[in-house]
Design an enzyme around this catalytic site. Structure first.
Site: not given
Ligand code: UD1
Length: 430
Positions: A22-23, A117, A122-123, A125, A305, A397
């Protein structure tokens, strides 16, 4: 509102086919809009998040043809609206991938702030930092993120933390920027590699995906391709833990065992037997699971996950286990539900101390998010008596036919939509 109703206690055995990731698919579908030619994608999972994204893509003018349940063609030449305005998009976090894809191709995009979810703040930035470094102006207005650039140029971007989403989003935009981009501290997840392979098959020039430095040389245009999405390591892992808790014996087909190494390693510590084949894996659960400790980490570490699924298994293990969640701060919301089934878990910040119990007893519980929902289903499979999992909307989902696949392995599980159907099931199974 639909529920899963489960009569626990059956040993799961047999074979199961794992679907596409999915991802990976979410990002690949978004990226498919970056060429005017028709892109053919297969091994697509038929799950809600994917269908919501396809709907949103049609909303901006992409032409989607569903060849069969797991195959689509995408033609993005008709995209003329860069404002992604779909109610369903707010619910899926990966709506942000359209930001990178549209910014890369058209230099402008407007996407609703991501939902998905509730597992932490989940920012995004880091995504925006990358876009800005490439010359884009970004702002948030009326619930939308707007990104625009006169020209998008290559940049040297050092991510503050390892982020799958930021790595992929920046990679997509950079694929069509002018000049070279380097992403340092990049995520190494299999789906990052899959998206890079997909873009390269469309004519992009991306090197180093799968390591923590990715180098992208921007190209002027991308072309058509035919692509098959990698198997879903999280769906696979979920079935592996289903085998573990039921003392089962499951062979999973259409998997890449290498992507499952962290999960397999933990299953061995839990006392399971794991056999790896080229594109299959077999897991045999022990009579009694053993306690162990686990900490979630970016790939190749143990995936966040899979954290709820291993926690459910450890809650039935012999001894005390410690689970440390190091990626998302709000990922123990299922613990109260599990407690209703007799689990003994104490959460302190990002650490859960789990004292294994002899057995779970069936209860009515509610899925707080996608993966935790699947974990509660696993708990129900191992429990004595009947478990009802509410809010399975979350589970759907990301899992295609979870109930049917489990049923084929010997589980007693039904999807129901009313109290009457629940009673009918209870009467049937006794
Ligand atoms: C993706 C996956 C999700 C999985 C996660 C970690 C998808 C659609 N979702 O989520 O299922 O749990 O990877 O393997 O692929 N963060 C920031 N700023 C940012 C981006 C991230 O602070 O701009 C932090 C997040 O809050 C979190 C960490 O970095 O603590 C990792 O997040 P990230 O790898 O970006 O997760 P997603 O891409 O949202």
């Amino acid at each position: 509102m639909e529920q899963y109703i489960i009569k626990g206690g059956n040993t799961l055995a047999g074979e199961v086919e794992i679907g596409g990731a999915k991802n990976a698919a979410l990002a690949i579908l978004a990226a498919a809009n970056m060429t005017n030619e028709t892109v053919h994608i297969d091994n697509l999972p038929d799950v809600r998040d994917i269908n919501a994204l396809l709907e949103a893509m049609e909303g901006i003018g992409a032409h989607i043809e569903r060849i069969d349940r797991h195959t689509v063609t995408v033609n993005g030449s008709g995209v003329e609206n860069f404002i992604v305005e779909s109610e369903s998009m707010k619910k899926i976090r990966a709506s942000y991938y359209l930001l990178g894809a549209l910014l890369g191709k058209y230099k402008k995009a407007q996407v609703p702030l991501p939902g998905g979810c509730n597992i932490g703040s989940r920012p995004i930035d880091q995504h925006l930092k990358g876009f800005k470094a490439m010359g884009a102006v970004t702002k948030v207005e009326h619930g939308f993120i707007i990104a625009e650039a006169k020209t998008l140029h290559g940049a040297h971007i050092f991510l503050d933390m390892v982020s799958v989403g930021a790595t992929i989003n920046i990679m997509m935009a950079a694929a069509m920027a002018e000049g070279n981009t380097t992403i340092e501290n990049a995520a190494k997840e299999p789906h990052v590699v899959d998206v890079a392979n997909f873009l390269n098959s469309m004519g992009a020039s991306i090197k180093g995906a799968g390591t923590d430095v990715i180098r992208i040389r921007g190209v002027k245009s991308l072309h058509k391709t035919e692509y098959s999405i990698i198997p879903d390591q999280i769906e696979a892992g979920t079935f592996m833990f289903a085998a573990a808790v039921t003392g089962g014996d499951i062979v999973l087909h259409n998997v890449i065992p290498k992507h499952l190494e962290a999960t397999s390693a933990k299953l061995l510590e839990l006392g399971c037997t794991v056999h790896e084949y080229d594109d299959a894996i077999r897991v045999i659960g022990p009579k009694k699971l053993l306690a162990t400790h686990v900490k979630t980490m970016p790939y190749p570490g143990f995936p966040t996950d899979m954290q709820p699924q291993i926690a459910v298994s450890l809650a039935l293990a012999d001894g005390t286990s410690i689970v440390t969640e190091s990626i998302f701060e709000n990922r123990f919301r299922y613990v109260d539900e599990l407690a209703r089934m007799g689990a003994s878990v104490k959460v302190e910040g990002n650490i859960a101390v789990i004292s294994g119990v002899e057995k779970f007893t069936g209860a009515r519980v509610s899925a707080p998010d996608l993966r935790a929902g699947a974990a509660l289903v696993i708990a129900g499979l191992a429990a004595e008596g009947i478990t009802i999992v509410d809010d399975i909307y979350y589970i759907e989902r990301g899992y295609e036919n979870l109930d049917k696949k489990l049923k084929a392995l010997g589980a007693v599980i039904e999807k129901v939509a009313s109290e009457k159907e629940i009673q009918k099931f209870q009467l049937k199974v006794g």
